[in-house]
Design an enzyme around this catalytic site. Structure first.
Site, mmCIF file in Angstrom:
data_model
loop_
_atom_site.group_PDB
_atom_site.id
_atom_site.type_symbol
_atom_site.label_atom_id
_atom_site.label_comp_id
_atom_site.label_asym_id
_atom_site.label_seq_id
_atom_site.Cartn_x
_atom_site.Cartn_y
_atom_site.Cartn_z
ATOM 1 N N HIS A 1 -32.363 2.322 -30.951
ATOM 2 C CA HIS A 1 -31.706 1.867 -32.164
ATOM 3 C C HIS A 1 -32.651 1.847 -33.340
ATOM 4 O O HIS A 1 -32.454 0.932 -34.407
ATOM 5 C CB HIS A 1 -30.904 0.567 -32.011
HETATM 6 C C1 LIG Z 1 -30.547 8.095 -26.103
HETATM 7 C C2 LIG Z 1 -29.786 7.162 -27.071
HETATM 8 C C3 LIG Z 1 -28.765 6.344 -26.656
HETATM 9 C C4 LIG Z 1 -28.206 5.681 -27.360
HETATM 10 N N1 LIG Z 1 -26.967 4.835 -26.934
HETATM 11 C C5 LIG Z 1 -26.322 4.153 -27.847
HETATM 12 C C6 LIG Z 1 -24.969 3.518 -27.658
HETATM 13 O O1 LIG Z 1 -24.619 3.736 -26.374
HETATM 14 N N2 LIG Z 1 -24.451 2.989 -28.407
HETATM 15 C C7 LIG Z 1 -24.641 3.134 -29.863
HETATM 16 O O2 LIG Z 1 -23.831 2.462 -30.610
HETATM 17 N N3 LIG Z 1 -25.666 3.679 -30.277
HETATM 18 C C8 LIG Z 1 -26.548 4.323 -29.219
HETATM 19 N N4 LIG Z 1 -27.556 4.837 -29.774
HETATM 20 C C9 LIG Z 1 -27.917 4.962 -31.109
HETATM 21 C C10 LIG Z 1 -27.037 5.705 -32.012
HETATM 22 O O3 LIG Z 1 -26.553 6.830 -31.155
HETATM 23 C C11 LIG Z 1 -27.887 6.303 -33.192
HETATM 24 O O4 LIG Z 1 -28.200 5.134 -33.781
HETATM 25 C C12 LIG Z 1 -26.870 7.124 -34.191
HETATM 26 O O5 LIG Z 1 -26.562 8.133 -33.603
HETATM 27 C C13 LIG Z 1 -28.071 7.360 -35.512
HETATM 28 O O6 LIG Z 1 -27.219 8.058 -36.373
HETATM 29 P P1 LIG Z 1 -27.607 8.623 -37.648
HETATM 30 O O7 LIG Z 1 -26.596 9.415 -38.516
HETATM 31 O O8 LIG Z 1 -28.475 7.743 -38.437
HETATM 32 O O9 LIG Z 1 -28.911 9.896 -37.177
HETATM 33 P P2 LIG Z 1 -28.626 11.114 -36.078
HETATM 34 O O10 LIG Z 1 -27.281 10.857 -35.241
HETATM 35 O O11 LIG Z 1 -29.972 11.010 -34.931
HETATM 36 O O12 LIG Z 1 -28.476 12.284 -36.730
HETATM 37 C C14 LIG Z 1 -29.662 12.774 -37.699
HETATM 38 C C15 LIG Z 1 -29.251 14.331 -37.504
HETATM 39 O O13 LIG Z 1 -30.111 14.980 -38.572
HETATM 40 C C16 LIG Z 1 -30.677 16.005 -37.930
HETATM 41 N N5 LIG Z 1 -31.875 16.385 -38.799
HETATM 42 C C17 LIG Z 1 -33.193 15.677 -38.832
HETATM 43 N N6 LIG Z 1 -33.986 16.143 -39.660
HETATM 44 C C18 LIG Z 1 -33.436 17.262 -40.113
HETATM 45 C C19 LIG Z 1 -34.038 18.238 -41.018
HETATM 46 N N7 LIG Z 1 -35.045 18.197 -41.767
HETATM 47 N N8 LIG Z 1 -33.079 19.159 -41.419
HETATM 48 C C20 LIG Z 1 -31.832 19.347 -40.689
HETATM 49 N N9 LIG Z 1 -31.324 18.489 -40.084
HETATM 50 C C21 LIG Z 1 -32.229 17.548 -39.530
HETATM 51 C C22 LIG Z 1 -31.056 15.814 -36.493
HETATM 52 O O14 LIG Z 1 -31.221 16.900 -35.715
HETATM 53 C C23 LIG Z 1 -29.609 15.030 -36.285
HETATM 54 O O15 LIG Z 1 -28.772 15.958 -35.649
HETATM 55 C C24 LIG Z 1 -28.280 5.849 -28.902
HETATM 56 C C25 LIG Z 1 -29.335 6.586 -29.342
HETATM 57 C C26 LIG Z 1 -30.216 7.369 -28.605
HETATM 58 C C27 LIG Z 1 -31.182 8.248 -28.915
#
Ligand SMILES: Cc1cc2nc3c(=O)[nH]c(=O)nc-3n(C[C@H](O)[C@H](O)[C@H](O)COP(=O)(O)OP(=O)(O)OC[C@H]3O[C@@H](n4cnc5c(N)ncnc54)[C@H](O)[C@@H]3O)c2cc1C
Ligand SMILES: *[C@@H]1O[C@H](CO)[C@@H](O)[C@H](O)[C@H]1NC(C)=O
Ligand SMILES: *[C@@H]1O[C@H](CO)[C@@H](O)[C@H](O)[C@H]1NC(C)=O
Ligand SMILES: *[C@@H]1O[C@H](CO)[C@@H](O)[C@H](O)[C@H]1NC(C)=O
Ligand SMILES: CC(=O)N[C@H]1CO[C@H](CO)[C@@H](O)[C@@H]1O
Length: 842
Positions: free
Chosen positions: A564
């Site tokens: 997280h």
């Molecule tokens: C293994 C794992 C288990 C988890 N389990 C849970 C759970 O059970 N419950 C829960 O609530 N949360 C869980 N989490 C946490 C939660 O999923 C994340 O906090 C959340 O998805 C993050 O959202 P975000 O939009 O901030 O980033 P992300 O969902 O990580 O999205 C970022 C996106 O940007 C893309 N990206 C990055 N850099 C670039 C670039 N330069 N150009 C183009 N695209 C790019 C990436 O490929 C990605 O698709 C878990 C996370 C992980 C990794």
């Protein structure tokens, strides 16, 4: 570091076994993928999957450019494209969602797969000590849906006070009373008892259910929690303190990522273009400090695309700060260090890194009260059985619908936290399994635990009934940071989480572990003779098992991220030196640029982060709509007209990649780590390709009857949107490869590099990776060059015309011979290819 008090052969035995374990992993994946193709078109959902927009057909300008299609970015694309006057471009570095990631049981296998960025933390002397090189793995989704496509699916909103604190820090509009409506807007509650509850709603894009399959031990642990004095509550409702079966982001029991919930329907809109395999290298900022576009690379080709309204950065808590710094926004001193021309001095970029840290290895053994062979906790052998495959394929239930890392959870107060406040500081993940249950195939690999530690902890209790109660810190005081490794957008940033830097964190963690031990001492669990794993971490042998010193040592060695990371572009008022965005998520000092994802959290929420990040994006879309409402009659000269749209509709179905389903390439490229060390047993004596007759097959044909008769014709590819993960990058010259995962062992997909050794193991590997290549290379029969595109031999079904089609057109098919293996497993899969019989163990 690790103290060796005795010599042991365990590590050697253990790593040998794990290497043998790799292939069964891949065999199961391939089989499961074929089963989904044949029986579960609902999962393939070929019609609704997002289609990649062609590079050359992208516009010069869009109203909004969204970077990253993760939890937040997918919501933004969906909500902003609701306004037909706006053209939206969504750029995602990763690939389309993979079919297998829908299956809950595969959660741990997705880590280190090709949809994972595979970040690792920098080595430390204070934490992650039992991990390879003292680095913890930090998986992140590199795929549509981002981390919501590989997360554990747990649905938790956090504590009301988290959001009230955000408001108290000076962030107007973020109090719980303001944001609850966005949780409700996103939610489609499908657990009947909560559907008419004021804290829940139905009809939103993200559906919430219980896992469809749970182990009996989970219920016993919930009973024990009541004996310890806690209530079973809706932890997403009025009060958070207590225990519950896990709420999960599931639709009909299968993963509901934001790509599924938000993007699939929206991607049919003409004003939304989605481009995968598109890594943004830089945000373009003009001399007036306004963001006006981006530069990105796809298929080795770079392109600049401009925005007429805003650039929205949703690349997640690791890559949003990285991309800001690459674009010259960050601490000037650090930017100079790596040679980036500074545009704005924002010292908070990459700082304030917070994560939920857990104490691993908190495993307990117990005696299965059933004497009739039925499982009471997770058992790999029964999950990898034909029975569970049939349950999944035909009955849509069974253990493949379980998520073994946390079937239940608890929110409790350490002795440092006033229980009257309802602001628990410890969360428990309650798992009907421990790392001893998978022989190290998934859990160990996902966490990066060393062979030595795994062997010492689990080798002599392998496959014994077990459960885990993993305590984690909900609001750690320690703060970490991120830095650029260099100015190259393809270099992973340096990650310093600084776990336990604040001593208060360790005190609470130790107390949390003690509460878990009290829970295990309750009558319900004592009845099952529940007891701690007698083995100690090899780094902690000098401490007494029940001492505080031992628990601290365990926390520092067996450190588990709960994945997280947040806070690295924190929201805060203008007078906050470290704030990166204001309360409308606009980057300070730069026009037309917002950060919208987990990185804006000023303080981490008291629970899993996915649902809160979806909430943040829901709120942000409303803010953007409001902010541009004054210009709502604005008509862009670049706005799409009918002609362009017609062209677009035609183009969207054209793929420049193979349009045939190819489960081998798909699965091996999803799990490159499983396809390494491929030790296929193969029998190269020529085998007649004539299908066996029923009588020659196994005596017990109940499976054959059920599964050999395809419901759908196997001849029709249902799903043709698959693009191998590094397709674009490996086809092109050096320099375009995406981040190389630590330890930088790059998976080769370059055909020309394959050596040609007839009938060698290397060729089987080639064959699995490149069926069409192999087929043209080795075919002695008149094949149609299809290789073996998942053609399932309907052998034993002689009236079936499809059989002859299959025989003539491909010289390859699968079959299954029943045999009992050492561990009592009952199935083998055989692959016939050009008259050679290969055995794939499952
Ligand atoms: C293994 C794992 C288990 C988890 N389990 C849970 C759970 O059970 N419950 C829960 O609530 N949360 C869980 N989490 C946490 C939660 O999923 C994340 O906090 C959340 O998805 C993050 O959202 P975000 O939009 O901030 O980033 P992300 O969902 O990580 O999205 C970022 C996106 O940007 C893309 N990206 C990055 N850099 C670039 C670039 N330069 N150009 C183009 N695209 C790019 C990436 O490929 C990605 O698709 C878990 C996370 C992980 C990794
Ligand atoms: C074994 O016993 C348990 C408890 O009585 C029961 O629920 C389960 O169905 C039984 N399993 C079999 C295979 O009979
Ligand atoms: C290989 O296959 C042939 C023909 O099917 C069979 O006779 C032989 O016993 C097999 N060998 C092994 C080692 O399985
Ligand atoms: C056949 O399989 C069924 C279901 O797995 C089992 O109950 C039965 O005992 C088996 N029969 C034989 C002859 O092995
Ligand atoms: C036989 C073989 O190729 N073994 C390799 C398996 O993978 C490990 C690392 O992933 C290598 O060290 C082995 O040499």
């Amino acid at each position: 570091m690790a103290t060796h008090e005795r010599l042991s052969l365990k590590p050697i035995v253990s790593s040998t076994r794990i290497i043998f374990g790799l292939l069964p992993g891949l065999g199961v994946m391939i089989l499961l993928r074929m089963v989904i193709h044949l029986y579960r078109p609902d999962i393939e959902d070929a019609e609704n999957r997002v289609r990649d927009h062609s590079f050359d057909e992208l516009y010069e300008y869009y109203d909004f450019i969204i970077i990253g299609a993760g939890s937040a970015g997918s919501v933004m694309a969906s909500r902003l494209s609701e306004n037909p006057e706006w053209n939206i471009l969504l750029l995602e570095a990763g690939q389309d969602e993979n079919v297998l990631s829908d299956v809950p049981i595969l959660f741990p296998a997705l880590q280190t797969s090709s949809i994972d960025w595979q970040f690792v933390t920098e080595p430390s002397n204070d934490y992650c000590l039992s991990m390879v090189d003292a680095r913890c793995k930090w998986p992140r989704g590199k795929v549509l849906g981002g981390s919501s496509s590989l997360n554990a699916m747990l649905y938790i909103r956090g504590n009301k006070k988290d959001y009230d604190n955000w408001e108290n820090l000076g962030n107007e509009g973020w109090a719980y009373r303001n944001i609850l409506k966005y949780f409700l807007k996103a939610e489609n509650m499908r657990i009947p008892e909560y559907q008419y509850d004021p804290y829940h709603s139905t009809g939103g894009p993200i559906s919430v259910e219980y896992f469809r399959f749970e182990q009996p031990i989970t219920n016993i642990i919930l009973q024990a929690s009541q004996q310890l004095g806690y209530n079973i509550v809706d932890v997403n409702g009025k009060l958070q303190t207590g225990f519950t079966r896990s709420h999960a982001t599931l639709h009909d029991g299968l993963r509901c990522s934001t790509a599924k919930g938000y993007l699939r329907s929206a991607s049919k809109r003409r004003n939304l273009h989605v481009s995968v395999h598109s890594l943004v290298e830089k945000i373009l900022i003009d001399e007036y400090k306004k963001a006006y576009g981006i530069i990105f690379k796809k298929n080795g080709k770079s392109r600049i695309i401009k925005s007429t309204k805003e650039v929205i950065l949703s690349a997640g808590a690791i890559q949003s700060p990285q991309l800001l710094m690459l674009s010259g926004v960050g601490n000037i001193e650090h930017l100079k260090e790596v040679g980036i021309y500074p545009v704005a001095h924002l010292p908070g970029v990459g700082q304030n890194l917070q994560d939920h840290i857990a104490m691993g290895g908190h495993s307990f053994l117990f005696d299965n009260p059933y004497s009739n062979g039925t499982d009471y906790s997770f058992n790999l052998n029964s999950i990898m059985s034909i029975g569970s495959l049939i349950d999944f394929a035909i009955n849509k239930n069974g253990p493949l619908y379980s998520m073994m890392e946390a079937e239940a959870m608890g929110f409790v107060n350490s002795k440092y936290q006033d229980p009257a406040e309802d602001y628990p500081d410890i969360q428990f993940f309650i798992a009907p399994s421990a790392d001893n249950m998978d022989g190290g195939i998934f859990g160990k690999r996902a966490n990066g635990l060393t062979d030595e530690t795994y062997a010492e902890l689990y080798e002599d209790i392998l496959y014994k009934p077990s459960f885990s109660i993993v305590p984690l810190l909900l609001r750690p005081k320690s703060r970490g940071y991120l830095k650029l490794r260099d100015a190259n957008p393809y270099s992973p940033p340096l990650i310093y989480p600084n776990y336990y830097a604040d001593p208060d964190d360790m005190l609470r963690m130790i107390d949390g572990a003690r509460i878990a031990q009290n829970l295990v001492d309750q009558p319900a669990l004592r009845e099952l003779n529940a007891r701690p794993n007698p083995n100690r971490n090899p780094g902690c042998l000098k401490h007494h098992l029940m001492s505080n010193e031992h628990l601290e040592c365990q926390a520092r060695h067996h450190s588990l991220t709960i994945y997280h990371p947040v806070g690295t572009c924190a929201m805060g008022p203008a007078n906050d030196y470290n704030a990166v965005v204001d309360s409308r998520l606009r980057v300070y000092g730069i026009g037309n640029l917002r950060v919208i994802d987990g990185s804006i959290m000023p303080t981490i929420v008291s629970g899993n982060t996915n649902a809160p990040i979806i909430m943040i994006a829901e709120k942000a879309s409303d803010m953007i709509k409001t902010d541009w409402a004054v210009a709502s009659n604005y008509l862009s000269k670049y706005q799409s007209n009918g002609a362009i749209n017609m062209k677009y509709m035609e183009l969207r179905n054209v793929q420049d990649v193979a349009s045939k389903l190819d489960v081998f390439t798909e699965v091996t490229s999803l799990f490159p780590h499983l396809s390494k060390n491929l030790t296929l047993k193969y029998n190269n004596s020529k085998h007649e390709t004539k299908p066996l007759h029923k009588s020659e097959k196994s005596k017990n044909s109940s499976f054959d009857k059920d599964v050999r008769t395809p419901i759908k014709s196997y001849a029709t590819p249902l799903f043709n949107n698959f693009i191998p993960p590094d397709y674009y990058n490996t086809r092109n010259s050096a320099g375009s490869a995406l981040f190389k995962p630590y330890p930088y062992n790059h998976y080769r997909t370059d055909k020309s590099s394959l050596t040609d050794f007839p009938d060698s193991k290397q060729n089987i590997l080639n064959l699995l990776a490149f069926p069409s290549y192999a087929s043209s290379k080795y075919s002695t029969h008149n094949t149609n060059n299809e290789g073996f595109y998942g053609a399932w031999s309907p052998e034993g079904n002689n009236q079936n015309n499809e059989k002859s089609h299959n025989e003539k057109q491909t010289n390859s098919y699968y079959t299954k011979d029943r045999s009992i293996q050492n561990e009592g497993r009952e199935c083998q899969l055989w692959l016939y290819y050009n008259g050679v019989k290969y055995q794939i163990e499952i």
